[in-house]
Design an enzyme around this catalytic site. Structure first.
Site, PDB file in Angstrom:
ATOM      1  N   ASP A   1      -4.878  -3.077   7.195  1.00 41.65           N
ATOM      2  CA  ASP A   1      -4.396  -1.656   7.114  1.00 41.65           C
ATOM      3  C   ASP A   1      -4.081  -2.334   5.657  1.00 41.65           C
ATOM      4  O   ASP A   1      -4.023  -3.032   5.141  1.00 41.65           O
ATOM      5  CB  ASP A   1      -2.866  -1.513   7.189  1.00 41.65           C
ATOM      6  CG  ASP A   1      -1.963  -1.359   7.407  1.00 41.65           C
ATOM      7  OD1 ASP A   1      -2.051   0.466   7.242  1.00 41.65           O
ATOM      8  OD2 ASP A   1      -0.809  -1.488   7.307  1.00 41.65           O
TER       9      ASP A   1
ATOM     10  N   ASP B   1       0.762  -4.247  10.379  1.00 41.53           N
ATOM     11  CA  ASP B   1       1.633  -4.419  10.395  1.00 41.53           C
ATOM     12  C   ASP B   1       3.096  -3.780  10.913  1.00 41.53           C
ATOM     13  O   ASP B   1       4.128  -3.895  11.252  1.00 41.53           O
ATOM     14  CB  ASP B   1       2.711  -4.628   9.028  1.00 41.53           C
ATOM     15  CG  ASP B   1       3.002  -3.421   8.382  1.00 41.53           C
ATOM     16  OD1 ASP B   1       2.241  -2.951   7.765  1.00 41.53           O
ATOM     17  OD2 ASP B   1       4.267  -4.091   7.608  1.00 41.53           O
TER      18      ASP B   1
ATOM     19  N   ASP C   1       0.276   0.924  13.344  1.00 41.35           N
ATOM     20  CA  ASP C   1      -0.783   0.311  13.369  1.00 41.35           C
ATOM     21  C   ASP C   1      -1.233  -0.524  14.838  1.00 41.35           C
ATOM     22  O   ASP C   1      -2.170  -1.011  15.187  1.00 41.35           O
ATOM     23  CB  ASP C   1      -1.083  -0.912  12.337  1.00 41.35           C
ATOM     24  CG  ASP C   1      -1.092  -0.387  10.870  1.00 41.35           C
ATOM     25  OD1 ASP C   1      -1.740   0.931  10.317  1.00 41.35           O
ATOM     26  OD2 ASP C   1      -0.363  -1.494  10.261  1.00 41.35           O
TER      27      ASP C   1
END
Length: 634
Positions: A310, A505, A509
């Site tokens: 990410d 995080d 996600d």
């Protein structure tokens, strides 16, 4: 975690077996062989009975293990009158299981240290005095006194001028960390200096440390795929052992050779080496701030071939920082920042909080703003020391100060522009950006050396922002503008290249973390949902801890395989020697015990895995405080 009653039973069985073997030998060498036979028989029966109960439990769960070989060897020795051999096997088997339990306990020491440090109470300020209260009584907003040496019981914010926290038990950081007034203090860290006040941010049960303890307990109850693979191998080994024993008896008409073959195969390195090596790997990874939820995720982590990252809060820091201050008036840039930060104290917007943090880092004094009005998503207006201040989007500020819309600086993709108006004029702009995490280049290069073949960036941000952030990183692909379900689809698609690790995080996600072979959450500041869905939690807010985690996982798996291959190879040689008549049952048992001790000691090497120095953090920037007596800036 091994139940205490189970440990006591293993200890008791070992003592019975050793006592029976020793006492029988005394009678045997004093010409009382008949009593020796009885004592040996009596010492074997409890061990064999406990073993049969365990076998029945395993069969009930649908598992077939190598404990059957141990039961066959003891039973055959008793049936054919080899009481001494049966007694030796009982000692060796109970000793092997005891040694395995001891080795796993040694390997779990790092995790037990976490569990043993759980505080039970806290000191709370109340009505001008102090009171000792259970953790469950603490509610958000309570002011707690954290004395020197105390473990921080709940997540909160430092209410004193500063605090120096030892986070080594959570993150592996060797030096105390300085946390200034208003900074976040992680539960589970230890106060390394003078007492300070802490304002609780959440209940104890929802704090970071409580979550870590729950994850540790889950890890200790887990069973690795490699352990299940060892169980499958055990079927083949069991069949080979029985066939070889039967063949030795059939071709020589000597049942003692069959007994010797069975004895040499008991116990087997397959049931000793794998769990010890993998649990040792879990413990070692925890020391470096990488909490792996079980031996299964550790084994999957070791096989990772594709890494999906990410962007915000993972590849980047997730906290905007000021990169420049452009003044459009005679006012100094420092004064523009001071007035803007003073007004921004009235909002919790992350960009505003970053401006406040930057001003405090420069030592600027921030007065209390008055008559503040916030327009969500646009900006704030208010009074700071009798000056009219407007902070927010460029159009919002221009709309309040009046006049023609002034030019604003050209922005790179991913940057944020904050306009500042003072006393009816556009004073300037704060240019902010979300920087790449420190050490990212080195980490990605090191991961490729560890066998990660594909590294992708997956983000919901715009394509141009993703390209700017990842420039020069040598990624294999950039997927921008993704929704949570599209991230899941990306993870599933990438599985054709091998096991996939996803790192994130945020709440968005969590689905992708759950879908990946290994989901890794940034646990220090990440969302609770992502930590819950992940298989691995990074306890420190640094993505470069992935490197040591993967290296330790690969080393632990390699050590487990080495132990199994070496142990099985030596056992097979011993079985062949016993089938040919070169080893008696007693000699076979003694040789096998040497093999078992050797593989367990080799498996414990995973506790000493030292990640390469390439993973070490980069040198601090000029001006960063590295004096351990003063601590580091949080």
């Amino acid at each position: 975690m091994e139940h205490p009653n189970g440990d006591r039973l293993k200890t008791a069985l070992l003592l019975v077996a050793i006592s029976g073997l020793g006492l029988g030998l005394v009678f045997y060498f004093t010409a009382r062989g008949d009593l020796a036979q009885i004592i040996w028989f009596a010492s074997v029966v409890p061990v064999l009975a406990a073993l049969l109960v365990e076998i029945l439990r395993s069969l009930w769960r649908g598992e077939v293990g190598l404990d059957i070989v141990a039961a066959l060897s003891m039973s055959a020795a008793l049936v054919f009158g080899e009481m001494l051999a049966a007694a030796v096997v009982a000692v060796m088997y109970s000793g092997g299981t005891f040694l395995e339990s001891f080795a796993e306990g040694r390997a779990r020491r790092e995790m037990w240290d976490l569990l043993a440090r759980v505080p039970r109470s806290a000191t709370r300020h109340r009505d001008g005095g102090l009171e000792e209260v259970p953790l469950d009584d603490i509610v958000p907003g309570d002011c707690l006194l954290i004395r020197q040496g105390d473990v921080v019981p709940v997540d909160g914010k430092v209410a004193s001028a500063s605090a120096f926290l030892d986070t080594s038990a959570l993150t592996g950081e060797s030096l105390p960390v300085r946390v200034d007034n208003g900074g976040d203090a992680m539960s589970g860290s230890t106060n390394a200096s003078e007492a300070f006040d802490l304002v609780a941010a959440r209940p104890a049960k929802d704090s970071t440390y409580a979550g870590i303890v729950r994850l540790v307990e889950e890890a200790q109850r887990s069973k690795a795929p490699m352990s299940r693979l060892a169980d499958r191998w055990s079927l083949g080994f069991l069949a080979a052992t029985v066939c070889l024993a039967f063949a030795a008896w059939w071709f020589t008409a000597d049942p003692i050779r069959a007994v010797a073959v069975l004895v040499v195969a008991t116990p087997c390195p397959l049931i000793l080496a794998v769990p010890v090596a993998l649990v040792a790997g879990l413990s070692r990874a925890a020391h470096f701030g990488v909490l792996i939820k079980g031996a299964g995720p550790l084994e999957a982590m070791a096989r990772t071939r594709t890494l999906v990252l990410d962007k915000t809060g993972t590849l980047t820091d997730g906290r905007p920082q000021i990169v420049s201050i452009d003044s459009h008036d005679v006012m100094a840039s420092g004064e523009i920042l001071r007035l803007a930060a003073a007004l921004d104290q009235a909002t919790k917007h992350p960009v505003a909080q970053a401006i406040v943090a930057a001003a405090k880092a420069r030592g600027l004094s921030l007065p209390v703003p008055m008559q503040v009005t916030e327009t969500p998503g646009e900006g704030l207006t208010g009074q700071v020391q009798d000056r009219s201040v407007v902070v927010g989007e460029h159009r919002f500020v221009v709309g309040h100060v009046g006049g023609a819309e002034a030019e604003h600086p050209a922005l790179a993709a991913g940057s944020v522009l904050v306009a500042v108006g003072i006393d009816g004029r556009l004073a300037g702009h704060l240019v902010m950006a979300d920087p790449l995490r420190e050490g990212t280049h080195r980490m990605l290069s090191g991961l490729r050396d560890q066998g990660v073949e594909r590294i992708l960036l997956a983000t919901g941000d715009r394509q141009e922002v993703a390209e700017r952030v990842s420039q020069g990183l040598g990624l294999d692909g950039i997927r921008a503008g993704l929704t949570p379900d599209q991230k899941v689809l990306l993870v599933l698609t990438e599985r054709k290249h091998g096991p996939v690790m996803m790192v994130g995080d945020g709440v968005n996600d969590a689905p992708a973390l759950a879908a990946a072979d290994v989901g890794v959450a940034m646990g220090a500041r990440g969302a609770a949902a992502s930590a819950e869905a992940a298989d691995v939690v990074l306890l420190v807010d640094r993505v470069d801890r992935l490197g040591p985690g993967i290296e330790i996982a690969r080393s632990a798996r390699r050590i487990a395989l080495e132990s199994v291959v070496a142990g099985i190879g030596l056992s097979v040689l011993g079985m062949v020697a016993a089938a040919l008549g070169y080893l008696t049952p007693v000699q076979g048992a003694l040789i096998q015990e040497v093999i078992d001790v050797a593989v367990i000691l080799n498996a414990l090497r995973a506790l000493r895995v030292a990640p390469a120095e390439a993973w070490a953090p980069e040198l601090p920037a000029s001006g960063t405080n590295t004096n351990p007596l003063q601590g580091n800036q949080a």
